[in-house]
Design an enzyme around this catalytic site. Structure first.
Site, PDB file in Angstrom:
ATOM      1  CG  ASN A  32      22.961  16.963  36.773  1.00 45.55           C
ATOM      2  OD1 ASN A  32      24.085  16.638  36.387  1.00 45.55           O
ATOM      3  ND2 ASN A  32      21.856  16.432  36.272  1.00 45.55           N
ATOM      4  CB  THR A  35      28.482  11.183  34.890  1.00 43.91           C
ATOM      5  OG1 THR A  35      28.598  12.386  34.113  1.00 43.91           O
ATOM      6  CG2 THR A  35      27.294  10.388  34.406  1.00 43.91           C
ATOM      7  CE1 TYR A 145      27.883  11.224  24.672  1.00 45.07           C
ATOM      8  CE2 TYR A 145      28.966   9.920  22.979  1.00 45.07           C
ATOM      9  CZ  TYR A 145      29.005  10.937  23.907  1.00 45.07           C
ATOM     10  OH  TYR A 145      30.157  11.672  24.081  1.00 45.07           O
TER      11      TYR A 145
HETATM   12  P1  NAD Z   1      31.921  13.258  32.429  1.00 43.10           P
HETATM   13  O1  NAD Z   1      30.792  12.313  32.630  1.00 43.10           O
HETATM   14  O2  NAD Z   1      33.112  13.118  33.318  1.00 43.10           O
HETATM   15  O3  NAD Z   1      31.417  14.768  32.514  1.00 43.10           O
HETATM   16  C1  NAD Z   1      30.125  15.158  32.150  1.00 43.10           C
HETATM   17  C2  NAD Z   1      29.631  16.167  33.182  1.00 43.10           C
HETATM   18  O4  NAD Z   1      28.322  16.645  32.788  1.00 43.10           O
HETATM   19  C3  NAD Z   1      29.471  15.554  34.587  1.00 43.10           C
HETATM   20  O5  NAD Z   1      30.069  16.390  35.562  1.00 43.10           O
HETATM   21  C4  NAD Z   1      27.963  15.483  34.771  1.00 43.10           C
HETATM   22  O6  NAD Z   1      27.573  15.545  36.122  1.00 43.10           O
HETATM   23  C5  NAD Z   1      27.485  16.678  33.952  1.00 43.10           C
HETATM   24  N1  NAD Z   1      26.089  16.595  33.512  1.00 43.10           N
HETATM   25  C6  NAD Z   1      25.502  15.584  32.839  1.00 43.10           C
HETATM   26  N2  NAD Z   1      24.186  15.859  32.642  1.00 43.10           N
HETATM   27  C7  NAD Z   1      23.945  17.072  33.200  1.00 43.10           C
HETATM   28  C8  NAD Z   1      22.801  17.906  33.330  1.00 43.10           C
HETATM   29  N3  NAD Z   1      21.589  17.533  32.853  1.00 43.10           N
HETATM   30  N4  NAD Z   1      22.919  19.096  33.943  1.00 43.10           N
HETATM   31  C9  NAD Z   1      24.107  19.509  34.448  1.00 43.10           C
HETATM   32  N5  NAD Z   1      25.239  18.763  34.362  1.00 43.10           N
HETATM   33  C10 NAD Z   1      25.151  17.558  33.750  1.00 43.10           C
HETATM   34  O7  NAD Z   1      32.359  13.107  30.893  1.00 43.10           O
HETATM   35  P2  NAD Z   1      33.604  13.733  30.094  1.00 43.10           P
HETATM   36  O8  NAD Z   1      34.380  12.599  29.542  1.00 43.10           O
HETATM   37  O9  NAD Z   1      34.266  14.762  30.886  1.00 43.10           O
HETATM   38  O10 NAD Z   1      32.843  14.391  28.849  1.00 43.10           O
HETATM   39  C11 NAD Z   1      32.567  15.782  28.800  1.00 43.10           C
HETATM   40  C12 NAD Z   1      31.946  16.130  27.446  1.00 43.10           C
HETATM   41  O11 NAD Z   1      32.849  15.801  26.394  1.00 43.10           O
HETATM   42  C13 NAD Z   1      30.646  15.384  27.165  1.00 43.10           C
HETATM   43  O12 NAD Z   1      29.747  16.254  26.509  1.00 43.10           O
HETATM   44  C14 NAD Z   1      31.077  14.284  26.211  1.00 43.10           C
HETATM   45  O13 NAD Z   1      30.032  13.899  25.359  1.00 43.10           O
HETATM   46  C15 NAD Z   1      32.214  14.960  25.452  1.00 43.10           C
HETATM   47  N6  NAD Z   1      33.157  13.972  24.902  1.00 43.10           N
HETATM   48  C16 NAD Z   1      34.045  13.320  25.722  1.00 43.10           C
HETATM   49  C17 NAD Z   1      34.906  12.387  25.184  1.00 43.10           C
HETATM   50  C18 NAD Z   1      35.945  11.654  26.011  1.00 43.10           C
HETATM   51  O14 NAD Z   1      36.697  10.843  25.454  1.00 43.10           O
HETATM   52  N7  NAD Z   1      36.080  11.903  27.300  1.00 43.10           N
HETATM   53  C19 NAD Z   1      34.843  12.082  23.816  1.00 43.10           C
HETATM   54  C20 NAD Z   1      33.900  12.716  23.034  1.00 43.10           C
HETATM   55  C21 NAD Z   1      33.068  13.680  23.586  1.00 43.10           C
END
Ligand code: NAD
Ligand code: UDP
Length: 309
Positions: A32, A35, A145
């Site tokens: 959606n 972020t 979170y």
């Molecule tokens: P990000 O914010 O770049 O990506 C998250 C994506 O999810 C975004 O594109 C956002 O638009 C989408 N999203 C959020 N809520 C939504 C919804 N209700 N419906 C549809 N889409 C939705 O973050 P990221 O760093 O790429 O993280 C991706 C995943 O990895 C997350 O679940 C995060 O918790 C996990 N994670 C990331 C890290 C890190 O260091 N980057 C560490 C631990 C866990």
């Protein structure tokens, strides 16, 4: 295979989508853009194998065509994002994960949950292994979170045991690389953009807290391995090379040639003091370990940031 990636327009999701397309799969991104951004997938838009669905996964979604794998990444992930969006964060971990587990059950698809090292909270054991239950403050600023992901893990296990859904749970430790939003508040984009703009680097606390940073290509390789070769128990994915935040700031200054200084501000409440993954499970089960050094990964990230600040 036809593969769903929720959160595929985000930082990690876009790299995963790129890797899956390169392997010849068809990818359905569900996002959606709360972020993430379409721009993260722009370079892949010409592919007939990529289909982007704009949808909030806290609302049910049914796909008519057969799906074989679901990578469930959708969730705000940076502390600034999830503290601005606490209810959306809790809903995506709970209702969003429920909807995707329903899809996995209906489609008889294998599903992988992107969980986090935050399930360990401010850990009392070091390094963190998968058997540790964690030290989380449910009513602190990170509670929305941490508890969202902890609930999501419990829901995955319930669907695994009650409905025989084929599941995977990965606990991702701090991952960085190109396409992180430069203003998302996480330490890697924050320090790099400050250094490139000649601003002082904003170290929180005295900078003695530690993190262990994994380059995104290593993580994505690990994610695909867990999906295809892993088992149903939680598994840590991250780079065990631990560094203090102060030392990390100095590294960024050296790599960018910045003459800026460090500025010290208050340490946010419940900020974990030490974090380092124990990846012995991933190493023995999957023969996986990170290959990109912090220096090489940061150089690639800085090169990308230079074109995007
Ligand atoms: P990000 O914010 O770049 O990506 C998250 C994506 O999810 C975004 O594109 C956002 O638009 C989408 N999203 C959020 N809520 C939504 C919804 N209700 N419906 C549809 N889409 C939705 O973050 P990221 O760093 O790429 O993280 C991706 C995943 O990895 C997350 O679940 C995060 O918790 C996990 N994670 C990331 C890290 C890190 O260091 N980057 C560490 C631990 C866990
Ligand atoms: N941090 C910092 N300055 C910043 C952003 C973060 O010193 O501008 C610190 C933060 O307090 C934490 C570490 O860097 O100790 C990693 O923060 P990040 O937000 O990247 O992720 P976290 O691992 O805390 O979820």
């Amino acid at each position: 295979m036809r593969i769903v990636v929720t959160g595929g327009a985000g930082f990690i999701g876009s790299h995963l989508t790129e890797a899956l397309l390169a392997l010849g799969h068809k990818v359905v991104v569900i996002d959606n853009f709360i972020t993430g951004s379409r721009k993260n997938l722009e370079h892949l838009a010409a592919s007939d194998n990529l289909h982007i669905v704009e949808h909030d996964i806290t609302k049910p979604i049914f796909l008519a065509d057969k799906v074989e794998r679901i990578y469930h990444l959708a969730s705000p992930a940076s502390p600034i994002d999830y503290q601005k969006l606490p209810i959306q964060t809790l809903k995506v971990g709970a209702l969003g994960t429920h909807n995707l587990l329903g899809m996995a059950k209906a489609q008889k698809a294998r599903i992988l949950l992107a969980s986090t090292s935050e399930v360990y909270g401010d850990p009392e054991i070091h390094p963190q292994h998968e058997g540790y239950w964690g030290h989380v403050n449910p009513v602190g600023p990170r509670g929305c979170y941490d508890e969202s992901k902890r609930f999501a893990e419990a829901l995955v296990v319930a669907y695994r045991d009650f409905h025989n859904v084929d599941t995977r749970i990965i606990r991702i430790f701090n991952t960085y690389g190109p396409r992180m939003r430069l203003n998302d508040g996480r330490v890697v984009p924050a320090f790099i953009s400050q250094a490139l703009k000649g601003e002082d680097l904003s170290v929180y606390g005295d900078g003695t807290q530690t993190r262990s940073f994994c380059y995104v290509s290593d993580l994505v390789r690990g994610m695909i391995k867990v999906m295809e070769e892993g088992d149903q128990n939680p598994i840590n994915l991250g780079n065990p090379a631990e560094i203090t935040i102060r030392e990390f700031a100095e590294r960024i200054m050296a790599l960018t040639g910045s003459r800026a200084r460090l500025s010290f501000g208050p340490l946010p409440q419940d900020d974990p003091k030490r974090r380092q993954p124990d990846i012995s499970r991933a190493m023995s089960l999957l023969k996986w370990q990170p290959e990109v050094t912090l220096e090489d990964g940061l150089k690639k990230t800085i090169e990308w940031a230079l074109k995007n600040v």
